[in-house]
Design an enzyme around this catalytic site. Structure first.
Site, PDB file in Angstrom:
ATOM      1  N   GLY A 122       0.813  -1.218   0.000  1.00 13.67           N
ATOM      2  CA  GLY A 122       0.000   0.000   0.000  1.00 13.67           C
ATOM      3  C   GLY A 122       0.843   1.262   0.000  1.00 13.67           C
ATOM      4  O   GLY A 122       0.541   2.240  -0.698  1.00 13.67           O
ATOM      5  N   CYS A 123       1.919   1.244   0.775  1.00  7.30           N
ATOM      6  CA  CYS A 123       2.788   2.420   0.868  1.00  7.30           C
ATOM      7  C   CYS A 123       3.539   2.657  -0.438  1.00  7.30           C
ATOM      8  O   CYS A 123       3.750   3.801  -0.830  1.00  7.30           O
ATOM      9  CB  CYS A 123       3.753   2.271   2.042  1.00  7.30           C
ATOM     10  SG  CYS A 123       2.893   2.186   3.635  1.00  7.30           S
ATOM     11  N   THR A 124       3.902   1.574  -1.108  1.00 10.28           N
ATOM     12  CA  THR A 124       4.578   1.706  -2.398  1.00 10.28           C
ATOM     13  C   THR A 124       3.622   2.274  -3.441  1.00 10.28           C
ATOM     14  O   THR A 124       3.984   3.182  -4.198  1.00 10.28           O
ATOM     15  CB  THR A 124       5.145   0.347  -2.848  1.00 10.28           C
ATOM     16  OG1 THR A 124       6.105  -0.090  -1.872  1.00 10.28           O
ATOM     17  CG2 THR A 124       5.811   0.447  -4.218  1.00 10.28           C
TER      18      THR A 124
END
Length: 156
Positions: free
Chosen positions: A43-45
């Site tokens: 998700g952060c990527t």
């Protein structure tokens, strides 16, 4: 959580490329300050790459993008290099800034409770006040929503 219209809590943190960054150095520009849990996670990527892909548009709107997580500067440097991120990532290992913005919260996963960063985004206007807050961000379509807010509300 920090409220709309309030002065953004000031901070100074270590950044990628061995810099020290303070919020105050961006006075006179809009700032998109996004908090995320961890470098290199799916998700952060996705969120970081969405900010990367829309970065030229934010720049055109005199808006700086800053990402903050509890990860180390070394981890941020790897994340930036791997995904060619054109914006600064800030290390908040003691989560002091996350706490100041109200995004260091009790989380639950697989029945386990722990403290961590709630994915959240703040838009700070040119005077240093909170103009918009997105708590509990869902990544899909989020960056476009932030960009639309900056275009429509801060360019008046």
């Amino acid at each position: 959580m920090t409220a709309i219209g309030q002065a953004a809590p000031p901070f100074t943190l270590q950044a990628s490329d061995n810099q020290t960054i303070s919020l105050s150095q961006f006075h006179g520009k809009n700032v998109v300050l996004y908090f995320y849990p961890k470098d290199m996670t799916p998700g952060c990527t996705t969120e970081a790459c969405d900010f990367r892909d829309f970065h030229p548009k934010f720049s055109e709107l005199d808006t700086v993008v800053l990402g903050i997580s509890p990860d180390t500067v070394k981890s941020h440097d790897k994340f930036i290099a791997k995904h060619e991120l054109p914006f600064t990532l800030l290390a908040d290992p003691d989560h002091e800034v996350a706490e100041a913005y109200g995004v260091w919260v009790l989380k639950k996963m697989y029945g386990r409770e722990y403290m961590g960063v709630e994915r959240s985004t703040f838009v700070i206007d040119k005077e240093g006040n909170i103009a918009k807050v997105w708590p509990k961000v869902k990544v899909k379509g989020h960056v476009q929503e932030v960009l639309q807010f900056v275009e429509e509300e801060l360019q008046k």
